[in-house]
Motif scaffolding. Structure first.
Motif, PDB file in Angstrom:
ATOM      1  N   LEU A 328       0.824  -1.207   0.000  1.00 17.81           N
ATOM      2  CA  LEU A 328       0.000   0.000   0.000  1.00 17.81           C
ATOM      3  C   LEU A 328       0.860   1.260   0.000  1.00 17.81           C
ATOM      4  O   LEU A 328       0.506   2.260  -0.639  1.00 17.81           O
ATOM      5  N   GLN A 329       1.963   1.219   0.715  1.00 17.43           N
ATOM      6  CA  GLN A 329       2.842   2.395   0.719  1.00 17.43           C
ATOM      7  C   GLN A 329       3.345   2.680  -0.692  1.00 17.43           C
ATOM      8  O   GLN A 329       3.393   3.836  -1.134  1.00 17.43           O
ATOM      9  N   GLY A 330       3.703   1.619  -1.432  1.00 13.60           N
ATOM     10  CA  GLY A 330       4.169   1.806  -2.798  1.00 13.60           C
ATOM     11  C   GLY A 330       3.088   2.383  -3.695  1.00 13.60           C
ATOM     12  O   GLY A 330       3.364   3.235  -4.548  1.00 13.60           O
ATOM     13  N   ALA A 331       1.854   1.916  -3.508  1.00 14.55           N
ATOM     14  CA  ALA A 331       0.750   2.433  -4.325  1.00 14.55           C
ATOM     15  C   ALA A 331       0.454   3.890  -3.991  1.00 14.55           C
ATOM     16  O   ALA A 331       0.245   4.719  -4.887  1.00 14.55           O
ATOM     17  N   LEU A 332       0.444   4.219  -2.694  1.00 13.46           N
ATOM     18  CA  LEU A 332       0.145   5.592  -2.288  1.00 13.46           C
ATOM     19  C   LEU A 332       1.264   6.548  -2.673  1.00 13.46           C
ATOM     20  O   LEU A 332       1.024   7.748  -2.868  1.00 13.46           O
ATOM     21  N   ALA A 333       2.484   6.029  -2.784  1.00 13.43           N
ATOM     22  CA  ALA A 333       3.590   6.890  -3.212  1.00 13.43           C
ATOM     23  C   ALA A 333       3.372   7.410  -4.621  1.00 13.43           C
ATOM     24  O   ALA A 333       3.923   8.449  -5.000  1.00 13.43           O
ATOM     25  N   GLN A 334       2.555   6.707  -5.400  1.00 16.53           N
ATOM     26  CA  GLN A 334       2.300   7.131  -6.774  1.00 16.53           C
ATOM     27  C   GLN A 334       1.184   8.155  -6.881  1.00 16.53           C
ATOM     28  O   GLN A 334       0.794   8.535  -7.995  1.00 16.53           O
ATOM     29  N   THR A 335       0.641   8.593  -5.752  1.00 25.03           N
ATOM     30  CA  THR A 335      -0.414   9.612  -5.797  1.00 25.03           C
ATOM     31  C   THR A 335       0.216  10.993  -5.992  1.00 25.03           C
ATOM     32  O   THR A 335       0.086  11.886  -5.177  1.00 25.03           O
ATOM     33  N   ARG A 336       0.917  11.105  -7.092  1.00 32.02           N
ATOM     34  CA  ARG A 336       1.527  12.390  -7.439  1.00 32.02           C
ATOM     35  C   ARG A 336       0.459  13.364  -7.920  1.00 32.02           C
ATOM     36  O   ARG A 336      -0.571  12.954  -8.441  1.00 32.02           O
ATOM     37  N   ARG A 585       3.624  11.245  -3.518  1.00 30.90           N
ATOM     38  CA  ARG A 585       2.614  11.725  -2.557  1.00 30.90           C
ATOM     39  C   ARG A 585       2.351  13.226  -2.664  1.00 30.90           C
ATOM     40  O   ARG A 585       1.830  13.832  -1.731  1.00 30.90           O
ATOM     41  N   SER A 586       2.712  13.829  -3.777  1.00 25.66           N
ATOM     42  CA  SER A 586       2.567  15.281  -3.878  1.00 25.66           C
ATOM     43  C   SER A 586       1.117  15.724  -4.044  1.00 25.66           C
ATOM     44  O   SER A 586       0.833  16.913  -4.089  1.00 25.66           O
ATOM     45  N   ARG A 593      -3.854  17.513   3.567  1.00 24.22           N
ATOM     46  CA  ARG A 593      -4.713  18.382   2.763  1.00 24.22           C
ATOM     47  C   ARG A 593      -4.337  18.261   1.292  1.00 24.22           C
ATOM     48  O   ARG A 593      -3.160  18.068   0.957  1.00 24.22           O
ATOM     49  N   PRO A 594      -5.299  18.384   0.375  1.00 25.37           N
ATOM     50  CA  PRO A 594      -4.963  18.334  -1.049  1.00 25.37           C
ATOM     51  C   PRO A 594      -4.098  19.522  -1.446  1.00 25.37           C
ATOM     52  O   PRO A 594      -4.237  20.618  -0.904  1.00 25.37           O
TER      53      PRO A 594
END
Length: 612
Positions: A328-336, A585-586, A593-594
């Motif tokens: 999950l950490q790897g997937a969430l890291a891609q939430t650029r 995660r940017s 916050r977004p």
């Protein structure tokens, strides 16, 4: 008192206290039996929230007439026959206690017919008193009718809640089942009126594709819109399903579904792993939403640890925890920032894709060195000029013409966050994309960029320890001292050099260097508490250290980020946008916050009633 054998009726009612908590418990046991029998359609009829009536009808394999009395006998089951079967249970039910327990606290009728039988058969049980098997017309499958739940146990019945509440519990469990079994059709009626239907695809066994179609109707379109697809295999485990992007979070844990080998369960270790994966991206006090399916060799998980089968025990709990966390950490890291926004070659021709799950950068990402935290862009100006320039732009500059704010887009791909056009109130960056407008909170975005850089730098250097000039005596409980002595190697890895000097005293000689100026004694106590509670199942202690470290780094990043009312040039704004696209995660700031919002051109057109 002398020891005496309990009567069967009382034994069954005691067992019912473990299995049957409320109408939803009855529905769960009976529907799971139907699924184990191969049912592809299950009808659930309820009256008064299931208190007056629960009728479950299925089209499964059915039960032989001479086996109906066995079905309502304790510890009688067709699902296990040996210890090997128990160690590798693959069915939802297996204890053989559900039907007799339910029948002992209700007016109970069991009717069934197999495909090979000329007619069906029926058996009545009233408060545990078993009647005789009688012929009955019945289609292929089984019907279980449960009336007047707890009619003969008034002490239990008075604990039932209002009709609406009990119905809500039934509907919630069915929602959970519908997510796991998209191949099964579920029809629900309440007080004689159809209330819900989940359409099953009889041509499909369980698959993520078919399950995905149910996300919207079970959890809502907003969850489906913000869901990230997960599918990862390793170490003999597979984790797949969906997790919601951080911007879609909940005030409570009402949309958290975990299945182990298809069985809906609750597990503290996995829940902790999910929470840890979201720690850096979720707003304080908010809960993540997810539908996760964990597949593991049945011999590596014990499902025989809870009467209602709500919990399991993993043979390798630490491995499972770390596998879930890292996936999950790897997937969430891609939430650029910009993820999910199509890369465009022009305003009316969107195309392309965003960052791959392997971490590779898309064609539009800058591979030149990025500006540092102060957003100095002088060194990168030539690289950005090449990125933004086209032959038409270069020609205009050569002829001494004015430099356009945005380059033509005929021969150039527009990145997800587009190109900056203006700054609003010294707070927001406005950027034009191929199909709309992007608004960026520049402080929040820069804060995340700085935070990720600080974390990477610290991780690369490793965890440094700092010896104390004067060793610090720490008074602890005897239990805490035992933990410190037992876990001394773990504590040393975390940066604490500790020796035990007495039954209730420790001597602290060194601490993590980054946290040396904080309240190290309080931090040590928290680490010991985590090691005591989770030491066998998780990377406890390290979590506490990382949380404290990340909090400090977050504060440092916040102070280093650009402030409101600072005027940025167009190149500086574009530099910020490009770094957002390349930073993990940017999409959220350090506090969850977004950092950005997107408005499509059709959405903007609607503001002004264009086309109406």
């Amino acid at each position: 008192m002398t020891i005496q054998q309990l009567p069967d009726t009382l034994i069954n009612q005691i067992a019912a206290g473990e299995v049957v908590e409320r109408p939803a418990s009855v529905v769960k046991e009976l529907v799971e039996n139907a699924l184990d029998a191969g049912a592809r359609r299950v009808d659930i009829d309820l009256e008064e929230g299931g208190i007056r009536l629960i009728r479950i009808r299925d089209d499964g394999d059915g039960i032989a007439p001479d086996e109906l009395p066995l079905a309502v006998s304790r510890h009688a089951t067709s699902k296990i026959a040996s210890l090997d079967d128990l160690e590798a249970v693959s069915t939802l039910g297996f204890r053989g206690e559900a039907l007799p327990s339910i029948a002992s606290v209700s007016r109970f009728v069991l009717s069934s017919r197999r495909e090979v039988d000329a007619h069906g058969a029926s058996l009545q049980v009233d408060g545990g008193n078993v009647g005789a098997v009688a012929p009955k017309s019945h289609p292929r499958g089984t019907t279980v009718e449960v009336r007047d739940l707890f009619y003969n146990v008034p002490a239990r019945r008075k604990f039932l809640r209002a009709e609406r509440t009990e119905l809500g519990h039934v509907e919630e469990w069915l929602r959970s089942l519908a997510l796991a079994r998209p191949d099964v059709e579920l029809r629900v009626s309440h007080n004689g009126r159809p209330s819900r239907r989940y359409k099953g695809d009889r041509q499909l066994e369980f698959s993520d594709t078919s399950a995905g179609e149910r996300l919207g109707e079970t959890l809502g379109e907003e969850f489906a819109k913000h869901a990230l697809r997960i599918d990862h295999t390793g170490a003999g485990l597979r984790l797949h399903g969906w997790i919601a992007q951080p911007v879609y979070s909940r005030a409570s844990a009402d949309q958290q579904y975990l299945y182990v080998n298809g069985r809906s369960i609750r597990d503290r270790s996995v829940a902790h792993a999910v929470k840890q994966a979201y720690a850096d991206v979720l707003f304080h006090g908010r809960q993540p939403a997810y539908v996760l399916f964990l597949e593991v060799d049945p011999t590596r998980v014990d499902v025989n640890v809870h009467p209602a089968k709500h919990e399991v025990r993993f043979r390798d709990a630490r491995l499972v925890h770390d596998f879930v966390y890292r996936t999950l950490q790897g997937a969430l890291a891609q939430t650029r920032a910009g993820a999910g926004v199509a890369v465009s070659t022009g305003a009316s021709h969107p195309a392309g894709a965003d960052t791959g799950l392997d971490g590779s950068l898309p064609p539009w990402a800058m591979r030149a060195p990025q500006p540092d935290l102060s957003l100095r862009v002088d060194e990168a100006r030539s690289a950005y000029a090449q990125l933004y320039s086209t032959p038409a732009t270069a020609l205009s500059q050569a002829q001494g013409g004015p430099e356009p704010m945005l380059p033509p887009v005929e021969d150039e791909r527009i990145p997800p966050l587009g190109y900056a056009v203006a700054q609003l109130h010294g707070i927001y960056v406005l950027a034009e994309t191929g199909d709309g407008l992007i608004v960026v909170d520049m402080h929040a975005a820069h804060e995340r960029i700085g935070y990720e850089k600080l974390k990477s730098a610290h991780d690369g250097a490793g965890l440094r320890t700092q010896p104390l000039l004067v060793p610090q005596a720490v008074a602890v409980s005897e239990r805490e001292a035992d933990v410190a002595e037992r876990e001394s190697a773990t504590l040393a890895d975390l940066g604490f050099e500790i020796s035990r000097t007495g039954p209730q005293s420790l001597l602290l000689r060194s601490v993590p260097a980054l946290l040396a100026h904080g309240d190290t004694e309080a931090l040590l106590r928290d680490v010991l508490a985590d090691l005591r509670e989770h030491g066998e199942n998780t990377s406890a202690g390290a979590d506490r250290i990382l949380a404290a470290r990340d909090e400090l780094l977050s504060t440092m990043a916040c102070h280093g980020a650009v402030r409101a009312n600072r005027r940025l040039t167009i190149p500086e704004m574009n530099a910020l946008l490009r770094e957002m696209e390349a930073t993990e995660r940017s999409g959220q700031c350090n506090h969850g916050r977004p950092t950005w919002a997107r408005f499509s051109l059709p959405e903007i057109d609607r503001w002004f009633l264009r086309g109406r």
